[in-house]
Design an enzyme around this catalytic site. Structure first.
Site, PDB file in Angstrom:
ATOM      1  N   ASP A 101       0.204 -48.562  36.907  1.00  0.00           N
ATOM      2  CA  ASP A 101      -1.060 -48.205  37.117  1.00  0.00           C
ATOM      3  C   ASP A 101      -1.862 -48.873  38.210  1.00  0.00           C
ATOM      4  O   ASP A 101      -1.563 -50.310  38.302  1.00  0.00           O
ATOM      5  CB  ASP A 101      -1.952 -47.916  36.119  1.00  0.00           C
ATOM      6  CG  ASP A 101      -3.209 -46.960  36.520  1.00  0.00           C
ATOM      7  OD1 ASP A 101      -3.008 -46.479  37.484  1.00  0.00           O
ATOM      8  OD2 ASP A 101      -3.973 -46.914  35.620  1.00  0.00           O
TER       9      ASP A 101
ATOM     10  N   HIS B  48       1.787 -47.010  46.528  1.00  0.00           N
ATOM     11  CA  HIS B  48       2.785 -46.463  45.944  1.00  0.00           C
ATOM     12  C   HIS B  48       4.034 -46.958  46.124  1.00  0.00           C
ATOM     13  O   HIS B  48       4.986 -47.410  45.616  1.00  0.00           O
ATOM     14  CB  HIS B  48       2.890 -44.862  45.893  1.00  0.00           C
ATOM     15  CG  HIS B  48       1.766 -44.140  45.374  1.00  0.00           C
ATOM     16  ND1 HIS B  48       1.286 -44.518  44.114  1.00  0.00           N
ATOM     17  CD2 HIS B  48       0.833 -43.379  45.809  1.00  0.00           C
ATOM     18  CE1 HIS B  48       0.050 -43.886  43.960  1.00  0.00           C
ATOM     19  NE2 HIS B  48       0.166 -43.024  44.851  1.00  0.00           N
TER      20      HIS B  48
ATOM     21  N   LEU C  38      21.431 -51.407  31.207  1.00  0.00           N
ATOM     22  CA  LEU C  38      20.022 -50.853  30.839  1.00  0.00           C
ATOM     23  C   LEU C  38      19.949 -49.501  31.271  1.00  0.00           C
ATOM     24  O   LEU C  38      20.238 -48.940  32.222  1.00  0.00           O
ATOM     25  CB  LEU C  38      19.173 -51.561  32.078  1.00  0.00           C
ATOM     26  CG  LEU C  38      17.705 -51.098  31.994  1.00  0.00           C
ATOM     27  CD1 LEU C  38      16.705 -51.722  30.989  1.00  0.00           C
ATOM     28  CD2 LEU C  38      17.058 -51.677  33.582  1.00  0.00           C
TER      29      LEU C  38
ATOM     30  N   SER D  31      -3.142 -41.919  28.633  1.00  0.00           N
ATOM     31  CA  SER D  31      -2.895 -40.809  29.613  1.00  0.00           C
ATOM     32  C   SER D  31      -1.766 -40.039  29.465  1.00  0.00           C
ATOM     33  O   SER D  31      -0.848 -39.703  30.176  1.00  0.00           O
ATOM     34  CB  SER D  31      -2.780 -41.601  31.078  1.00  0.00           C
ATOM     35  OG  SER D  31      -3.945 -42.348  31.175  1.00  0.00           O
TER      36      SER D  31
HETATM   37  C1  FPP Z   1      -0.570 -44.677  39.138  1.00  0.00           C
HETATM   38  O1  FPP Z   1      -1.433 -45.477  39.966  1.00  0.00           O
HETATM   39  C2  FPP Z   1       0.648 -44.552  39.843  1.00  0.00           C
HETATM   40  C3  FPP Z   1       1.269 -43.357  39.988  1.00  0.00           C
HETATM   41  C4  FPP Z   1       0.742 -42.189  39.791  1.00  0.00           C
HETATM   42  C5  FPP Z   1       2.400 -43.387  40.573  1.00  0.00           C
HETATM   43  C6  FPP Z   1       3.478 -44.541  40.211  1.00  0.00           C
HETATM   44  C7  FPP Z   1       4.708 -44.540  41.035  1.00  0.00           C
HETATM   45  C8  FPP Z   1       5.399 -45.742  41.458  1.00  0.00           C
HETATM   46  C9  FPP Z   1       5.059 -47.041  41.047  1.00  0.00           C
HETATM   47  C10 FPP Z   1       6.392 -45.649  42.258  1.00  0.00           C
HETATM   48  C11 FPP Z   1       7.641 -44.881  41.496  1.00  0.00           C
HETATM   49  C12 FPP Z   1       8.709 -45.192  41.935  1.00  0.00           C
HETATM   50  C13 FPP Z   1       9.816 -44.641  41.838  1.00  0.00           C
HETATM   51  C14 FPP Z   1      11.091 -45.146  42.234  1.00  0.00           C
HETATM   52  C15 FPP Z   1       9.942 -43.130  41.351  1.00  0.00           C
HETATM   53  P1  FPP Z   1      -2.768 -44.921  40.858  1.00  0.00           P
HETATM   54  O2  FPP Z   1      -2.183 -44.299  41.993  1.00  0.00           O
HETATM   55  O3  FPP Z   1      -3.437 -43.991  39.870  1.00  0.00           O
HETATM   56  O4  FPP Z   1      -3.591 -46.170  41.192  1.00  0.00           O
HETATM   57  P2  FPP Z   1      -5.326 -46.108  41.074  1.00  0.00           P
HETATM   58  O5  FPP Z   1      -5.753 -46.007  39.519  1.00  0.00           O
HETATM   59  O6  FPP Z   1      -5.420 -47.690  41.339  1.00  0.00           O
HETATM   60  O7  FPP Z   1      -5.814 -45.121  42.107  1.00  0.00           O
END
Ligand code: FPP
Length: 259
Positions: A39, A56, A150, A215
């Protein structure tokens, strides 16, 4: 005075400290299954006046680093919450971008994952995923299916309540058909109806960015897991943070309801 040599020495010191830490951690049991709610990507981007998708993208790079370290530590399974069933509510441009990330990640790093003996898996509802996303994931699953290092398990379009309801429906259906006897239903049997049927429950859950909630993530499977929360935003999450979480885990006593 700062010069190249000082810089090199500092770099080297950091990595040798980390190496030492890794060796120490490996002397004690490491969690076999680590699950992470990644997150804080949006906030990371906002702090830099960048669009959310930049967060992201940076988060994706961290996935690579943390998978490598997990493999090196001998962690058996790393489950990463990459997209929840609720994330479809985000603006279309952001959803589209998130759906492109598995392709970008696997398009770049699949050869490395294969070489490192990583096995890619996925939990979540495949039906709603765009074809290009599903194709990338399925290709990676297929190409790594014989690896036994893994397990890198992406939770993609995953929602735990829906998973539990679907499992319950299938249990009821099997009871109706006589495939399952109501008396036979216990926790182990119920677990076998979940998307995680071939995985053990997480030993350690990590959530970044200071939020203290689940969540809708692995509600059944996290019943006895140790939780570790950090204010660090996912794009800033580094090897040292994972090691810190594992050290905290190693210092806890798991009692599973006993004394
Ligand atoms: C939450 O942060 C994050 C997500 C919903 C997406 C997570 C995805 C990645 C870290 C990349 C994944 C990589 C692959 C290879 C699939 P947020 O956007 O809710 O952050 P915020 O709470 O600060 O707005």
């Amino acid at each position: 005075m700062f010069n190249k040599l000082t810089f090199w020495k500092n770099q080297n010191n950091t990595s040798s400290t980390l190496r030492e830490k890794i060796e120490n951690i490996k002397k004690l049991p490491v969690p076999e299954h680590v699950a992470i709610i990644m997150d804080g990507n949006g906030r990371w981007a906002k702090k830099r006046s960048l669009p959310r998708i930049a967060g992201h993208h940076e988060g994706m790079k961290v996935v690579r680093k943390i998978s490598k370290l997990s493999n090196r530590l001998g962690i058996k399974t790393l489950t990463l919450y990459a997209f929840s069933t609720e994330n479809w509510k985000r603006p279309k441009t952001e959803v589209d971008y998130l759906m492109k990330l598995p392709e970008e990640f696997l398009g770049t790093f699949l050869p490395e994952l294969i070489e490192e003996n990583v096995q890619v898996k996925m939990i979540g509802y495949k039906e709603q995923l765009p074809n290009h996303t599903l194709r990338a994931i399925e290709k990676a699953i297929d190409k790594t299916k014989d690896n036994d290092g893994l397990v890198l398990n992406f939770a993609l379009n995953y929602g735990s309540r829906a998973e539990i309801i679907d499992a319950t429906k299938r249990v009821l259906n099997d009871c109706k058909k006589g495939i399952l006897n109501e008396e036979e239903l216990n926790e182990e049997v119920f677990s076998s109806y979940l998307m995680t049927s071939n995985l053990q429950d997480p030993d350690l859950l990590i959530r970044t960015s200071g939020e203290i909630r689940l969540s809708n993530f692995m509600l059944w499977q996290l019943a006895y897991s140790e939780f570790w929360f950090t204010d660090v935003l996912w794009p800033d999450f580094r090897d040292q943070h994972l090691l810190e979480a594992i050290e905290a885990y190693q210092n806890r006593q798991r009692r599973f309801g006993g004394i």
